[in-house]
Design an enzyme around this catalytic site. Structure first.
Site, mmCIF file in Angstrom:
data_model
loop_
_atom_site.group_PDB
_atom_site.id
_atom_site.type_symbol
_atom_site.label_atom_id
_atom_site.label_comp_id
_atom_site.label_asym_id
_atom_site.label_seq_id
_atom_site.Cartn_x
_atom_site.Cartn_y
_atom_site.Cartn_z
ATOM 1 N N LYS A 92 0.833 -1.209 0.000
ATOM 2 C CA LYS A 92 0.000 0.000 0.000
ATOM 3 C C LYS A 92 0.867 1.259 0.000
ATOM 4 O O LYS A 92 0.615 2.202 -0.745
ATOM 5 C CB LYS A 92 -0.903 -0.006 1.233
ATOM 6 C CG LYS A 92 -2.063 0.946 1.129
ATOM 7 C CD LYS A 92 -2.878 0.973 2.402
ATOM 8 C CE LYS A 92 -3.510 -0.360 2.701
ATOM 9 N NZ LYS A 92 -4.339 -0.314 3.924
ATOM 10 N N LYS A 104 2.652 -3.550 11.105
ATOM 11 C CA LYS A 104 1.315 -3.669 11.703
ATOM 12 C C LYS A 104 1.466 -4.203 13.121
ATOM 13 O O LYS A 104 2.463 -4.835 13.455
ATOM 14 C CB LYS A 104 0.450 -4.647 10.898
ATOM 15 C CG LYS A 104 -1.040 -4.375 11.043
ATOM 16 C CD LYS A 104 -1.488 -3.240 10.155
ATOM 17 C CE LYS A 104 -2.946 -2.901 10.356
ATOM 18 N NZ LYS A 104 -3.439 -1.965 9.330
ATOM 19 N N THR A 188 -9.402 7.990 5.295
ATOM 20 C CA THR A 188 -9.603 6.729 4.573
ATOM 21 C C THR A 188 -10.837 6.831 3.687
ATOM 22 O O THR A 188 -10.807 6.473 2.502
ATOM 23 C CB THR A 188 -9.727 5.557 5.576
ATOM 24 O OG1 THR A 188 -8.520 5.527 6.337
ATOM 25 C CG2 THR A 188 -9.929 4.230 4.875
ATOM 26 N N ASN A 219 -15.280 3.732 11.677
ATOM 27 C CA ASN A 219 -14.574 4.944 11.246
ATOM 28 C C ASN A 219 -14.618 5.099 9.731
ATOM 29 O O ASN A 219 -15.067 6.122 9.206
ATOM 30 C CB ASN A 219 -13.128 4.879 11.777
ATOM 31 C CG ASN A 219 -12.297 6.047 11.291
ATOM 32 O OD1 ASN A 219 -12.813 7.143 11.058
ATOM 33 N ND2 ASN A 219 -11.006 5.822 11.115
ATOM 34 N N SER A 348 -1.582 10.013 7.154
ATOM 35 C CA SER A 348 -0.633 9.703 8.237
ATOM 36 C C SER A 348 0.764 10.169 7.857
ATOM 37 O O SER A 348 1.530 10.646 8.701
ATOM 38 C CB SER A 348 -0.587 8.193 8.500
ATOM 39 O OG SER A 348 -1.597 7.816 9.393
HETATM 40 P P1 NAD Z 1 -13.813 0.318 13.137
HETATM 41 O O1 NAD Z 1 -13.511 -0.553 14.295
HETATM 42 O O2 NAD Z 1 -13.995 1.776 13.346
HETATM 43 O O3 NAD Z 1 -15.131 -0.230 12.378
HETATM 44 C C1 NAD Z 1 -15.326 -1.567 12.029
HETATM 45 C C2 NAD Z 1 -16.818 -1.734 11.793
HETATM 46 O O4 NAD Z 1 -17.068 -3.041 11.261
HETATM 47 C C3 NAD Z 1 -17.658 -1.625 13.063
HETATM 48 O O5 NAD Z 1 -18.833 -0.905 12.771
HETATM 49 C C4 NAD Z 1 -18.034 -3.088 13.368
HETATM 50 O O6 NAD Z 1 -19.249 -3.204 14.097
HETATM 51 C C5 NAD Z 1 -18.165 -3.611 11.956
HETATM 52 N N1 NAD Z 1 -18.146 -5.061 11.827
HETATM 53 C C6 NAD Z 1 -17.326 -5.962 12.412
HETATM 54 N N2 NAD Z 1 -17.666 -7.211 12.024
HETATM 55 C C7 NAD Z 1 -18.706 -7.071 11.169
HETATM 56 C C8 NAD Z 1 -19.508 -7.984 10.432
HETATM 57 N N3 NAD Z 1 -19.289 -9.301 10.477
HETATM 58 N N4 NAD Z 1 -20.514 -7.484 9.655
HETATM 59 C C9 NAD Z 1 -20.741 -6.164 9.582
HETATM 60 N N5 NAD Z 1 -20.021 -5.259 10.252
HETATM 61 C C10 NAD Z 1 -19.014 -5.707 11.042
HETATM 62 O O7 NAD Z 1 -12.667 0.025 12.067
HETATM 63 P P2 NAD Z 1 -12.229 0.930 10.824
HETATM 64 O O8 NAD Z 1 -11.083 1.743 11.230
HETATM 65 O O9 NAD Z 1 -13.426 1.536 10.196
HETATM 66 O O10 NAD Z 1 -11.651 -0.223 9.867
HETATM 67 C C11 NAD Z 1 -12.506 -1.030 9.052
HETATM 68 C C12 NAD Z 1 -11.663 -1.712 7.988
HETATM 69 O O11 NAD Z 1 -11.004 -0.708 7.224
HETATM 70 C C13 NAD Z 1 -10.559 -2.635 8.520
HETATM 71 O O12 NAD Z 1 -10.353 -3.687 7.615
HETATM 72 C C14 NAD Z 1 -9.343 -1.732 8.511
HETATM 73 O O13 NAD Z 1 -8.141 -2.461 8.466
HETATM 74 C C15 NAD Z 1 -9.606 -0.962 7.242
HETATM 75 N N6 NAD Z 1 -8.880 0.304 7.185
HETATM 76 C C16 NAD Z 1 -9.105 1.294 8.084
HETATM 77 C C17 NAD Z 1 -8.375 2.472 7.998
HETATM 78 C C18 NAD Z 1 -8.602 3.616 8.939
HETATM 79 O O14 NAD Z 1 -7.927 4.653 8.774
HETATM 80 N N7 NAD Z 1 -9.507 3.517 9.872
HETATM 81 C C19 NAD Z 1 -7.410 2.631 6.984
HETATM 82 C C20 NAD Z 1 -7.226 1.606 6.054
HETATM 83 C C21 NAD Z 1 -7.971 0.437 6.174
#
Ligand code: NAD
Length: 422
Positions: A92, A104, A188, A219, A348
């Protein structure tokens, strides 16, 4: 998490490898993490008992710069998952052409079972345990699933206490008041929006009000739902770990976000109705399906039922390689995670630069630089996909592999040393 997650990630590299100009020794270097640290974190619980949590920090590669990658708090975290997520970060950061490698970290814990004070002790304990492995020139953590700017603030503070000096560039995604950068929390989803806009009608077939379903309302997912709704998309379904909500006429995202922040879940929603089986969200007839929760949501068992025209991978690794083949055959486009969700690591980078310069960037600067970079890298991936006649995912991996190969070969490869000339 089984061994298959890492093996599955390797299949993406295998698909790109025949097309990429990269030496065998660079590939060998990429096949293993540079270091993987397992720690144990003792935490005094509020009731006086002591619990010991397993924690991890992996540096996959740092040829192009210090390792960069988030910290996840989740019951599924283990070494295999952490290595895989670090591996994805290497690609990435390369595809976004950032001066970083991939890293990570995580803790095996269900954060919902912790009080606020326990969460703070765990966050500080994690930093104390990995303090020798991280640093602004070596490995720079950030938020990931279930960690946020409050957690990053505690962690930066703990690192400063250990080193007896302020080192804000050691961690990104911090609160603004502690050296964070404006626009990081929406970076993101903003990045994903730029990619979607740039690829435009290719993804939506030119539908006037394209329908969207989003799995994961955290998020990344909730903010993207809001931005797409504001951008004339019709968000017809969203879900979190407790419920999936559906309205074919379009959901009121503002009301759902308020409900989620007040109650902690999407259950009993103020807009739309709950689907009996949350998995149904994945197979709705929509233009865009956005998995924004966890890995492996779309797999061999459900890929043939996907009706979306395009999948935009906001989560890391939400589509398995076996599902990729089925989707490709069915003509479903996939916008790969290493491009679609790279807005977070890009901002970041700006935060890290800002901290090292002792500067304060404005939100307007952050937003315009993010847009420019997302659009530019998306155009490069699209051009390569057309030129080599490969899916967007393979094109993204080729581009990243070639940048990584060039960096690794810059200090010489077998050919350099055999020929004996510089
Ligand atoms: P977060 O913890 O804020 O949100 C995750 C969400 O997924 C929550 O609402 C949770 O309830 C939901 N969830 C979990 N299991 C689920 C399921 N089986 N069905 C439906 N919903 C489900 O996390 P985030 O930061 O939003 O990250 C989400 C994804 O995005 C991850 O894969 C993370 O690695 C990726 N990501 C996040 C960022 C970032 O800056 N936050 C950057 C790149 C990638």
């Amino acid at each position: 998490m089984s061994d298959s997650l890492l093996a599955d990630a390797g299949r993406r590299l295998d698909a790109a490898r025949p097309e990429a100009r990269i030496s065998e020794e660079a590939l060998a270097r990429l096949s293993q993490p540079r270091s993987s640290l397992k720690v144990s974190i003792p935490v005094r619980m509020d009731n006086g008992t002591l619990k010991v949590f397993p924690g991890y920090r992996v540096r996959h590669n740092s040829t192009r710069g210090p390792a960069k990658g988030g910290i996840r708090f989740h019951p599924r975290v283990d070494m295999d998952e952490t290595i895989t997520l670090a591996y994805w970060m290497t690609f990435k950061t390369a595809i976004m052409d950032l001066p970083f490698g991939g890293g990570k970290g995580g803790v095996t814990v269900d954060p919902k079972t912790l009080s606020m004070a326990e969460l703070e002790r765990l966050s500080r304990g994690y930093v104390a345990a990995v303090a020798d492995a991280i640093g602004p020139d070596t490995d720079i953590p950030a938020p990931d699933v279930a960690t946020n700017e409050l957690v990053m603030g505690w962690m930066a503070d703990e690192y400063a206490k250990i080193h007896r000096r302020s080192v804000p560039a050691v961690i990104t995604g911090k609160p603004l008041a502690l050296g964070g950068i404006p626009g990081r929390s929406s970076a993101t989803s903003d990045g994903a929006l730029h990619v979607i806009r740039e690829l435009g009608a290719t993804l939506t077939g030119g539908a006037e009000e394209p329908r969207v379903a989003i799995q994961g309302f955290g998020n990344a997912g909730a903010q993207l739902a809001q931005s797409l709704a504001d951008d004339n998309y019709r968000v017809v379904a969203v879900s979190d770990s407790s419920a999936a909500v559906h309205d074919p006429e379009g959901l009121d995202i503002t009301a759902l976000r308020k409900h989620k922040s007040e109650t902690g879940s999407l259950a009993d929603p103020p807009s739309g109705s709950e689907l009996d089986d949350p998995e149904e969200l994945l197979i709705l007839e929509v233009e865009l399906l956005v998995p924004a929760a966890l890995e492996g949501a779309i797999h061999e068992g459900n890929a043939d039922r996907i009706q979306a025209r395009t999948i935009v991978e906001v989560a890391n690794g939400p589509v398995t390689s076996a599902a990729d083949e089925i989707l490709d055959e069915a003509g479903v486009k996939v916008v790969p995670d290493i491009l679609a969700n790279a807005g977070g690591v890009t901002v970041s980078w700006y935060e890290w630069v800002q901290n090292r310069q002792g500067d304060r960037w404005t939100e307007a600067t952050v937003r315009s630089r993010l847009r420019e970079r997302m659009v530019n890298q998306t155009q490069q991936v699209r051009a390569l996909s057309r030129e080599r006649e490969v899916p967007l995912r393979t094109a993204a991996w080729i581009l990243a592999l070639e940048r990584l190969g060039e960096a690794m070969d810059a200090t010489g490869n077998e050919r350099t040393f055999r020929s004996g000339s510089s």
